[in-house]
Every structure is written in structure tokens, then in C-alpha cells.
Design a protein around this motif. Structure first.
Motif, mmCIF file in Angstrom:
data_model
loop_
_atom_site.group_PDB
_atom_site.id
_atom_site.type_symbol
_atom_site.label_atom_id
_atom_site.label_comp_id
_atom_site.label_asym_id
_atom_site.label_seq_id
_atom_site.Cartn_x
_atom_site.Cartn_y
_atom_site.Cartn_z
ATOM 1 N N VAL A 4 -36.375 7.064 14.516
ATOM 2 C CA VAL A 4 -35.268 6.839 13.695
ATOM 3 C C VAL A 4 -35.326 5.585 12.635
ATOM 4 C CG1 VAL A 4 -34.056 5.599 15.303
ATOM 5 C CG2 VAL A 4 -32.927 7.193 13.608
ATOM 6 N N LYS A 5 -35.856 4.708 13.233
ATOM 7 C CA LYS A 5 -36.030 3.299 12.492
ATOM 8 C C LYS A 5 -37.053 3.584 11.038
ATOM 9 C CE LYS A 5 -34.651 -0.824 11.889
ATOM 10 N NZ LYS A 5 -33.565 -1.049 11.568
ATOM 11 N N ILE A 6 -38.183 4.271 11.386
ATOM 12 C CA ILE A 6 -39.260 4.439 10.339
ATOM 13 C C ILE A 6 -38.526 5.205 9.439
ATOM 14 C CG2 ILE A 6 -41.317 5.941 9.982
ATOM 15 C CD1 ILE A 6 -42.248 5.088 12.900
ATOM 16 N N GLU A 7 -37.670 6.544 9.941
ATOM 17 C CA GLU A 7 -37.103 7.342 8.823
ATOM 18 C C GLU A 7 -36.086 6.515 7.989
ATOM 19 O OE1 GLU A 7 -35.714 10.767 10.614
ATOM 20 O OE2 GLU A 7 -37.674 11.434 11.365
ATOM 21 N N GLN A 8 -35.141 5.669 8.779
ATOM 22 C CA GLN A 8 -34.294 4.710 8.111
ATOM 23 C C GLN A 8 -34.942 4.025 7.034
ATOM 24 O OE1 GLN A 8 -32.093 1.987 10.412
ATOM 25 N NE2 GLN A 8 -30.750 1.893 9.016
ATOM 26 N N LEU A 9 -35.857 3.471 7.433
ATOM 27 C CA LEU A 9 -36.870 2.221 6.422
ATOM 28 C C LEU A 9 -37.114 3.007 5.068
ATOM 29 C CD1 LEU A 9 -38.673 -0.019 8.919
ATOM 30 C CD2 LEU A 9 -36.475 -0.538 7.311
ATOM 31 N N ALA A 10 -37.848 4.245 5.650
ATOM 32 C CA ALA A 10 -38.195 5.134 4.593
ATOM 33 C C ALA A 10 -37.387 5.523 3.581
ATOM 34 C CB ALA A 10 -39.013 6.107 5.006
ATOM 35 N N PHE A 11 -36.070 6.076 4.004
ATOM 36 C CA PHE A 11 -35.118 6.399 3.015
ATOM 37 C C PHE A 11 -34.490 5.235 2.216
ATOM 38 C CE2 PHE A 11 -30.720 7.727 2.096
ATOM 39 C CZ PHE A 11 -31.094 8.710 1.211
ATOM 40 N N LEU A 12 -34.226 4.153 2.851
ATOM 41 C CA LEU A 12 -33.575 2.903 2.386
ATOM 42 C C LEU A 12 -34.600 2.415 0.954
ATOM 43 C CD1 LEU A 12 -32.037 1.199 5.179
ATOM 44 C CD2 LEU A 12 -30.996 2.498 3.498
ATOM 45 N N TYR A 13 -35.943 2.596 1.437
ATOM 46 C CA TYR A 13 -36.950 2.108 0.448
ATOM 47 C C TYR A 13 -36.709 3.216 -1.056
ATOM 48 C CZ TYR A 13 -41.424 1.973 -2.073
ATOM 49 O OH TYR A 13 -42.394 2.024 -3.056
ATOM 50 N N LEU A 14 -36.261 4.332 -0.777
ATOM 51 C CA LEU A 14 -36.287 5.468 -1.700
ATOM 52 C C LEU A 14 -34.819 5.432 -2.384
ATOM 53 C CD1 LEU A 14 -38.145 8.374 0.068
ATOM 54 C CD2 LEU A 14 -38.886 6.907 -1.452
ATOM 55 N N CYS A 15 -33.619 5.175 -1.659
ATOM 56 C CA CYS A 15 -32.513 5.322 -2.155
ATOM 57 C C CYS A 15 -32.057 4.230 -3.157
ATOM 58 C CB CYS A 15 -31.534 5.573 -1.159
ATOM 59 S SG CYS A 15 -31.062 4.224 -0.241
ATOM 60 N N LYS A 20 -27.539 1.981 -0.483
ATOM 61 C CA LYS A 20 -27.859 1.122 0.611
ATOM 62 C C LYS A 20 -26.532 0.614 0.954
ATOM 63 C CE LYS A 20 -32.546 0.210 -1.074
ATOM 64 N NZ LYS A 20 -33.350 -0.594 -1.631
ATOM 65 N N ARG A 21 -25.769 0.174 -0.099
ATOM 66 C CA ARG A 21 -24.312 -0.622 0.273
ATOM 67 C C ARG A 21 -23.665 0.356 1.014
ATOM 68 N NH1 ARG A 21 -24.968 -2.119 -5.096
ATOM 69 N NH2 ARG A 21 -23.637 -0.631 -5.728
ATOM 70 N N LEU A 22 -23.567 1.596 0.787
ATOM 71 C CA LEU A 22 -22.872 2.837 1.332
ATOM 72 C C LEU A 22 -23.126 2.835 3.039
ATOM 73 C CD1 LEU A 22 -22.469 5.456 -1.114
ATOM 74 C CD2 LEU A 22 -20.624 3.860 -0.261
ATOM 75 N N LEU A 23 -24.707 2.647 3.222
ATOM 76 C CA LEU A 23 -25.269 2.933 4.518
ATOM 77 C C LEU A 23 -24.986 1.690 5.488
ATOM 78 C CD1 LEU A 23 -28.142 5.195 3.338
ATOM 79 C CD2 LEU A 23 -26.457 5.906 4.722
ATOM 80 N N PHE A 24 -25.022 0.528 4.760
ATOM 81 C CA PHE A 24 -25.124 -0.900 5.555
ATOM 82 C C PHE A 24 -23.306 -0.868 5.518
ATOM 83 C CE2 PHE A 24 -29.562 -1.596 4.213
ATOM 84 C CZ PHE A 24 -29.744 -1.582 5.532
ATOM 85 N N LEU A 44 -34.980 15.587 2.874
ATOM 86 C CA LEU A 44 -36.491 14.837 2.642
ATOM 87 C C LEU A 44 -37.023 14.938 3.891
ATOM 88 C CD1 LEU A 44 -35.113 12.129 0.521
ATOM 89 C CD2 LEU A 44 -36.785 13.956 -0.205
ATOM 90 N N GLY A 45 -36.346 15.333 4.843
ATOM 91 C CA GLY A 45 -37.248 15.655 6.261
ATOM 92 C C GLY A 45 -36.954 14.615 7.403
ATOM 93 N N PHE A 46 -36.070 13.478 6.991
ATOM 94 C CA PHE A 46 -35.688 12.473 7.971
ATOM 95 C C PHE A 46 -34.606 12.834 8.937
ATOM 96 C CE2 PHE A 46 -36.780 10.266 3.819
ATOM 97 C CZ PHE A 46 -37.825 9.913 4.213
ATOM 98 N N LYS A 47 -35.083 13.915 10.032
ATOM 99 C CA LYS A 47 -34.092 14.460 10.789
ATOM 100 C C LYS A 47 -33.434 13.646 11.796
ATOM 101 C CE LYS A 47 -35.974 19.287 10.001
ATOM 102 N NZ LYS A 47 -36.473 18.827 8.859
ATOM 103 N N GLU A 48 -34.210 12.533 12.359
ATOM 104 C CA GLU A 48 -33.766 11.826 13.277
ATOM 105 C C GLU A 48 -32.615 10.718 12.621
ATOM 106 O OE1 GLU A 48 -34.382 11.562 16.705
ATOM 107 O OE2 GLU A 48 -35.357 13.513 16.430
ATOM 108 N N TYR A 49 -32.970 10.443 11.421
ATOM 109 C CA TYR A 49 -32.161 9.445 10.687
ATOM 110 C C TYR A 49 -30.824 10.202 10.355
ATOM 111 C CZ TYR A 49 -30.526 5.888 7.423
ATOM 112 O OH TYR A 49 -29.518 5.072 6.605
ATOM 113 N N HIS A 50 -30.971 11.478 9.790
ATOM 114 C CA HIS A 50 -29.938 12.267 9.803
ATOM 115 C C HIS A 50 -28.684 12.253 10.894
ATOM 116 C CE1 HIS A 50 -27.649 16.436 9.322
ATOM 117 N NE2 HIS A 50 -27.601 16.043 8.314
ATOM 118 N N ILE A 51 -29.379 12.343 12.248
ATOM 119 C CA ILE A 51 -28.535 12.544 13.268
ATOM 120 C C ILE A 51 -27.665 11.097 13.473
ATOM 121 C CG2 ILE A 51 -28.441 12.446 15.751
ATOM 122 C CD1 ILE A 51 -30.648 14.630 15.448
ATOM 123 N N LYS A 52 -28.573 9.990 13.084
ATOM 124 C CA LYS A 52 -27.960 8.665 13.190
ATOM 125 C C LYS A 52 -26.845 8.697 12.128
ATOM 126 C CE LYS A 52 -29.402 3.902 12.689
ATOM 127 N NZ LYS A 52 -28.287 3.250 12.239
#
Length: 114
Positions: A4-15, A20-24, A44-52
């Protein structure tokens, strides 16, 4: 590192910075933002981060979902479980807008996912 942390970092890199302000929780997330972000994260396939993200923010929109449910029950709202043409166009627009904010070397990869 957890998936979940890997997916979160990847998505935050892309967005975008706005996302980012919304998610934080530095800006209040609206239901439309929640819908857009959860769609993009899952797409984008970040299924664990989606659940979080779902677990963290979904409760903020209980009142809106209760209203939609009440409308549906009273026949005031026709809800379809299938994607409509307008939903598909909206999703394409979200992906296109998301790609504008990603680093150049990633954009083609994201477009291929669409």
C-alpha cells in the motif's frame, strides 16, 4: 515496504499538487474529487492504495450517499450499474487531465492503460 505504501508513493509521484493536498487533507475533498481520485487510483492498478483512500475518505460523504439512496428508493433518480456514455467520456477526461500533470516520461505509459 508495504504494498500500500509503494502504491501510495507511486500515485503521489504521478498526481498534481492539488490532488496531493486533497489526499493529505490539506484541502477539503469534495465528493467529485473522491470519485475522480478513487477511479484514477484503481484504473492505474493501485488496488491496495484504492482501498486505503476509500477507507480514509468514504465516511466523509455519508450524507451525500444517504441522499442519493433516498432518491433512488423514491424513484427520483435512475441509477444504472453500467457505465453510460457520459461516464465513459468523464473518465477519459479525468485520465487526460491526470496525464497533463505527470512527468513526461510516464505519460505514454499512462495513456496505454486507458
Amino acid at each position: 515496504m508495504e504494498q500500500v505504501k509503494i502504491e501510495q508513493l507511486a500515485f503521489l509521484y504521478l498526481c498534481s499538487e492539488h490532488d496531493k493536498r486533497l489526499l493529505f487533507k490539506k484541502e477539503k475533498m469534495q465528493l467529485a474529487d473522491f470519485d475522480r481520485l478513487t477511479y484514477l487510483i484503481y484504473h492505474l492498478g493501485f488496488k491496495e492504495y484504492h482501498i486505503k483512500v476509500w477507507m480514509e475518505f468514504a465516511g466523509d460523504f455519508k450524507k451525500e450517499w444517504d441522499c442519493l439512496e433516498a432518491l433512488q428508493e423514491t424513484g427520483g433518480c435512475a441509477v444504472s450499474i453500467e457505465n453510460t456514455e457520459s461516464e465513459s467520456r468523464l473518465h477519459e477526461m479525468w485520465i487526460r487531465d491526470f496525464c497533463k500533470n505527470t512527468p513526461m516520461e510516464i505519460r505514454e505509459w499512462i495513456r496505454e492503460l486507458a
